[in-house]
Design a protein around this motif. Structure first.
Motif, PDB file in Angstrom:
ATOM      1  N   GLU A   1       0.850  -1.181   0.000  1.00 35.41           N
ATOM      2  CA  GLU A   1       0.000   0.000   0.000  1.00 35.41           C
ATOM      3  C   GLU A   1       0.886   1.230   0.000  1.00 35.41           C
ATOM      4  O   GLU A   1       1.946   1.249   0.638  1.00 35.41           O
ATOM      5  N   PHE A   2       0.469   2.274  -0.727  1.00 35.35           N
ATOM      6  CA  PHE A   2       1.304   3.448  -0.898  1.00 35.35           C
ATOM      7  C   PHE A   2       0.611   4.698  -0.368  1.00 35.35           C
ATOM      8  O   PHE A   2      -0.610   4.804  -0.385  1.00 35.35           O
ATOM      9  N   ASN A   3       1.448   5.660   0.050  1.00 40.00           N
ATOM     10  CA  ASN A   3       0.914   6.943   0.508  1.00 40.00           C
ATOM     11  C   ASN A   3       1.183   8.013  -0.545  1.00 40.00           C
ATOM     12  O   ASN A   3       1.696   7.736  -1.638  1.00 40.00           O
ATOM     13  N   ALA A   4       0.854   9.252  -0.218  1.00 36.27           N
ATOM     14  CA  ALA A   4       0.943  10.343  -1.189  1.00 36.27           C
ATOM     15  C   ALA A   4       2.368  10.610  -1.645  1.00 36.27           C
ATOM     16  O   ALA A   4       2.583  11.094  -2.761  1.00 36.27           O
ATOM     17  N   SER A   5       3.357  10.294  -0.813  1.00 44.14           N
ATOM     18  CA  SER A   5       4.745  10.558  -1.195  1.00 44.14           C
ATOM     19  C   SER A   5       5.162   9.721  -2.400  1.00 44.14           C
ATOM     20  O   SER A   5       5.995  10.142  -3.202  1.00 44.14           O
ATOM     21  N   VAL A   6       4.570   8.540  -2.526  1.00 41.79           N
ATOM     22  CA  VAL A   6       4.883   7.691  -3.684  1.00 41.79           C
ATOM     23  C   VAL A   6       4.342   8.334  -4.959  1.00 41.79           C
ATOM     24  O   VAL A   6       5.017   8.353  -5.994  1.00 41.79           O
ATOM     25  N   GLU A   7       3.146   8.865  -4.898  1.00 47.88           N
ATOM     26  CA  GLU A   7       2.570   9.525  -6.069  1.00 47.88           C
ATOM     27  C   GLU A   7       3.412  10.732  -6.478  1.00 47.88           C
ATOM     28  O   GLU A   7       3.569  11.008  -7.669  1.00 47.88           O
ATOM     29  N   GLU A   8       3.967  11.427  -5.521  1.00 44.12           N
ATOM     30  CA  GLU A   8       4.829  12.562  -5.834  1.00 44.12           C
ATOM     31  C   GLU A   8       6.110  12.097  -6.519  1.00 44.12           C
ATOM     32  O   GLU A   8       6.580  12.709  -7.483  1.00 44.12           O
ATOM     33  N   TYR A   9       6.691  10.998  -6.061  1.00 47.71           N
ATOM     34  CA  TYR A   9       7.875  10.424  -6.703  1.00 47.71           C
ATOM     35  C   TYR A   9       7.564  10.061  -8.151  1.00 47.71           C
ATOM     36  O   TYR A   9       8.339  10.358  -9.064  1.00 47.71           O
ATOM     37  N   ILE A  10       6.418   9.433  -8.362  1.00 47.51           N
ATOM     38  CA  ILE A  10       6.024   9.021  -9.707  1.00 47.51           C
ATOM     39  C   ILE A  10       5.847  10.237 -10.611  1.00 47.51           C
ATOM     40  O   ILE A  10       6.333  10.249 -11.756  1.00 47.51           O
ATOM     41  N   ARG A  11       5.169  11.258 -10.125  1.00 50.38           N
ATOM     42  CA  ARG A  11       4.978  12.470 -10.932  1.00 50.38           C
ATOM     43  C   ARG A  11       6.323  13.085 -11.319  1.00 50.38           C
ATOM     44  O   ARG A  11       6.518  13.505 -12.464  1.00 50.38           O
ATOM     45  N   THR A  12       7.237  13.146 -10.371  1.00 51.55           N
ATOM     46  CA  THR A  12       8.540  13.757 -10.631  1.00 51.55           C
ATOM     47  C   THR A  12       9.349  12.930 -11.614  1.00 51.55           C
ATOM     48  O   THR A  12       9.913  13.470 -12.583  1.00 51.55           O
ATOM     49  N   GLN A  13       9.411  11.625 -11.403  1.00 45.46           N
ATOM     50  CA  GLN A  13      10.234  10.778 -12.261  1.00 45.46           C
ATOM     51  C   GLN A  13       9.698  10.693 -13.689  1.00 45.46           C
ATOM     52  O   GLN A  13      10.468  10.682 -14.644  1.00 45.46           O
ATOM     53  N   ARG A  14       8.389  10.643 -13.825  1.00 46.34           N
ATOM     54  CA  ARG A  14       7.852  10.553 -15.183  1.00 46.34           C
ATOM     55  C   ARG A  14       8.085  11.853 -15.940  1.00 46.34           C
ATOM     56  O   ARG A  14       8.400  11.832 -17.141  1.00 46.34           O
ATOM     57  N   ALA A  15       7.981  13.003 -15.255  1.00 47.22           N
ATOM     58  CA  ALA A  15       8.168  14.293 -15.920  1.00 47.22           C
ATOM     59  C   ALA A  15       9.635  14.584 -16.201  1.00 47.22           C
ATOM     60  O   ALA A  15       9.993  15.031 -17.298  1.00 47.22           O
TER      61      ALA A  15
END
Length: 262
Positions: free
Chosen positions: A227-241
């Motif tokens: 299970e993931f928290n909001a910090s994971v979504e931020e990592y994903i947004r940063t890495q994909r961009a």
């Protein structure tokens, strides 16, 4: 029917991605590989919308028809791992295994696809690992694998052809021999087929996911969902961009593209 048994060892974790966005999924896979080092074994199952994934050391123009991708809004990505170029769509199932090596003995690549082989064998379908590391059904390629290693941690992933559009695959991955010859690491072309016709009527890609998870439970003392928290979504947004969607990564001259550090 082929039977394989593996003694249960240690705990492991898994995640089934709810997204079909290839940039999201590759960034999530990157997170599992780079940021969750304390977890020795992680599995990820994921499906993408139409997209093309190049190997780390490949040149796009030598591997696929870029104009066709642009015309049909098909995503182009470069993996951190090596290997060749593969086509993804909603008829492919991607299986990722991430493991740490504490023994100093290295990794047994033959062991990584065995949960898939056992899952399919349970449905009466025998697939074999070729000397190149892909999976074959009656001589036809049904899964292409690639891997990366960093500080005794391996990322292994395989793209399984379940019910993919093989005509689209062939159209996209066909280039002239003159252009292909300029590739530093050219893909090895193989005859391919889908798994779906060999499986029972009504069998779905979700059924295959569940059968692979059942095979993984036989390998581990415990298999737990992540299970993931909001910090994971931020990592994903940063890495994909900043990385996976960035032209400097996708189209940079070989060897000059920036790779995230672990």
């Amino acid at each position: 029917m082929m039977t394989m048994t593996t003694p249960a060892t240690s705990n492991a974790y898994y995640y089934i991605s709810p997204s079909t966005d290839p940039y999201y999924n590759i960034a999530l896979e990157d997170y599992l590989y780079r940021q969750l080092r304390p977890l020795d074994t992680i599995y990820m199952l994921w499906v993408n919308r139409p997209s093309v994934f190049m190997g780390r050391y490949q040149w796009a123009e030598a591997e696929l028809d870029l104009d066709y991708l642009e015309e049909h809004d098909i995503a182009l990505l470069r993996r951190t791992s090596g290997g060749g170029t593969v086509y993804h769509d909603l008829g492919n199932l991607n299986f990722t295994a991430i493991k740490n090596d504490h023994s100093g003995q290295g990794f047994d690549l033959k062991a990584f696809p065995t949960p898939i082989q056992r899952a399919l064998a349970g449905r009466g379908v025998v697939v074999e690992r070729s000397p190149r590391g892909d999976l074959r059904l009656d001589g036809y390629k049904v899964g292409g694998a690639a891997e990366a290693v960093n500080r005794s941690r391996m990322l292994y992933h395989i793209c399984l052809l379940f019910d993919a559009n093989l005509e689209e695959l062939e159209r996209i991955l066909t280039v002239s021999p003159e252009v292909e010859a300029r590739s530093r690491v050219a893909s090895v072309r193989s005859q391919v087929t889908n798994l779906r016709p060999a499986l029972p009527d009504g069998y779905t890609i979700t059924d295959l996911q569940e059968d692979i998870l059942a095979a993984l439970r036989e390998e581990h003392t415990g298999l737990f969902p992540l299970e993931f928290n909001a910090s994971v979504e931020e990592y994903i947004r940063t890495q994909r961009a900043e990385h996976f969607e960035h032209a400097d990564w996708i189209h940079s001259p070989i060897g000059r593209a920036k790779t995230p550090t672990i």
